[in-house]
Scaffold this active site. Structure first.
Site, short mmCIF file in Angstrom:
data_model
loop_
_atom_site.label_atom_id
_atom_site.label_comp_id
_atom_site.label_asym_id
_atom_site.label_seq_id
_atom_site.Cartn_x
_atom_site.Cartn_y
_atom_site.Cartn_z
N ARG A 176 -9.35 -6.37 4.91
CA ARG A 176 -7.81 -6.49 4.95
C ARG A 176 -7.90 -7.86 4.26
O ARG A 176 -6.69 -8.33 4.67
CB ARG A 176 -7.49 -6.40 6.53
CG ARG A 176 -7.47 -4.99 7.13
CD ARG A 176 -6.82 -3.74 6.18
NE ARG A 176 -7.20 -2.51 7.05
CZ ARG A 176 -8.19 -1.78 6.82
NH1 ARG A 176 -9.06 -2.11 5.69
NH2 ARG A 176 -8.35 -0.38 7.19
N SER A 227 -0.68 -0.66 11.47
CA SER A 227 -1.54 -1.40 12.24
C SER A 227 -1.35 -2.79 12.42
O SER A 227 -1.21 -3.54 11.64
CB SER A 227 -3.01 -1.08 12.07
OG SER A 227 -3.31 -0.09 11.93
N GLU A 297 -2.64 -8.57 11.54
CA GLU A 297 -2.77 -7.94 10.28
C GLU A 297 -1.70 -8.01 9.30
O GLU A 297 -1.62 -8.30 8.29
CB GLU A 297 -3.36 -6.34 10.45
CG GLU A 297 -3.86 -5.95 9.04
CD GLU A 297 -4.26 -4.45 9.42
OE1 GLU A 297 -3.71 -3.37 8.76
OE2 GLU A 297 -5.40 -4.53 9.84
#
Length: 303
Positions: A176, A227, A297
């Site tokens: 990520r 998420s 995130e």
């Protein structure tokens, strides 16, 4: 301080659409956030390049680049700066088994183009609610695939408007993140994706299977940023949150999804402050009960 007249003139010289006091809640999937002082929507990579060079000349900074706003949290007080939307950059070309796509191309549209050309390798990205630029920026991934698996090279602008090109090995892809995570002042222009020949019907079936799994397991009926937390080593964030009994926990209009504990959803009227407070509560609870410290995130604009 920004000289709004100078910013407007810079946009006008390039025939670029712009506005003041842009309501950012209208441009993020969370539907949260205050106004941006100034925003612009270039319609091509050439317009964007010329604009960045103008901004550098007049000393306008900071500048933030946003695609679909699908992994973004905007402060309630807004942003006292210049936001450039990149979804006007929409060209795609095909060179053999390589797709070259502008930063503003939606990942879903890109997946469909690949499928129409019988090119396989991007199926994992079908259903990710972002653009090529955002996907490269955060090395978006799902169902065992990531952007770094297929990204061949990326062209970007530095803060002075100079064009650079980085190969796959220079992009510092990790879970990520990419080299652009450490350089938000750079703007992705386009990326090339190296795919392989496959069967259009099999590719389509895989895409439909994955979108079906998303609809079944994810709370797509509510605004969210996907998420919320990075996957901790040796565990899954959603599982840890659920094991701690946090499903359905609410602060203001923000709620830990009852469908997938890895998501925070906007149940109506949620603020950035609500989401941040809920993130903190989740982190504290999970750490106290499991020893895992979850790392967000999603990005906060301006942070």
């Amino acid at each position: 301080m920004y000289d709004l007249d100078a910013l407007a003139s810079a946009c006008a010289r390039q025939n670029i659409s712009c506005r003041t006091n842009t309501p950012m809640r209208d441009y993020t999937t969370f539907r949260i956030g205050g106004n941006a002082l100034f925003s612009a929507l270039p319609s091509s990579a050439e317009e964007l390049t010329a604009l960045i060079r103008e901004l550098h000349r007049i000393g306008a900074a900071p500048v933030w680049f946003i695609g679909r706003g699908s992994n973004l949290l905007v402060p309630d007080e807004g942003v006292n700066g210049f936001v450039i939307f990149t979804w006007g950059l929409s060209e795609v070309r095909i060179e053999g088994e390589t797709l070259i796509a502008d930063a503003g191309v939606g990942l879903n549209a890109l997946c469909r183009m690949a499928q129409n050309e019988s090119l396989t390798g991007l199926e994992f990205a079908y259903g990710i609610p972002g653009t090529v630029g955002g996907g490269v920026f955060m090395n978006a991934g799902a169902y065992g695939g990531e952007i770094r698996d297929v990204c061949l090279w990326v062209e970007y602008l530095d803060e002075e408007g100079n064009v650079h090109k980085l190969s796959r090995n220079e992009l510092a892809f990790d879970y990520r993140k990419s080299i652009f995570s450490s350089h938000p002042e750079w703007c992705i222009l386009r990326a090339a994706f190296e795919l392989k020949k496959g069967r259009a019907k099999a590719i389509e079936e895989k895409m439909e299977e994955l979108i079906g799994r998303r609809k079944e397991k994810q709370p797509l009926e509510y605004p969210s940023a996907g998420s919320v937390f990075r996957r901790p080593e040796g565990a899954f964030a959603g599982t840890l949150i659920e094991q701690c009994g946090l499903k359905g926990t609410r602060i203001g209009g923000a709620e830990v999804s009852t469908k997938h504990a890895g998501f925070i959803v906007n149940r109506g009227g949620a603020t950035c402050a609500d989401v941040l407070a809920l993130i903190e509560k989740i982190q504290q609870t999970v750490y106290e009960r499991t020893g895992y410290m979850l790392e967000p995130e999603i990005r906060e604009l301006g942070k």
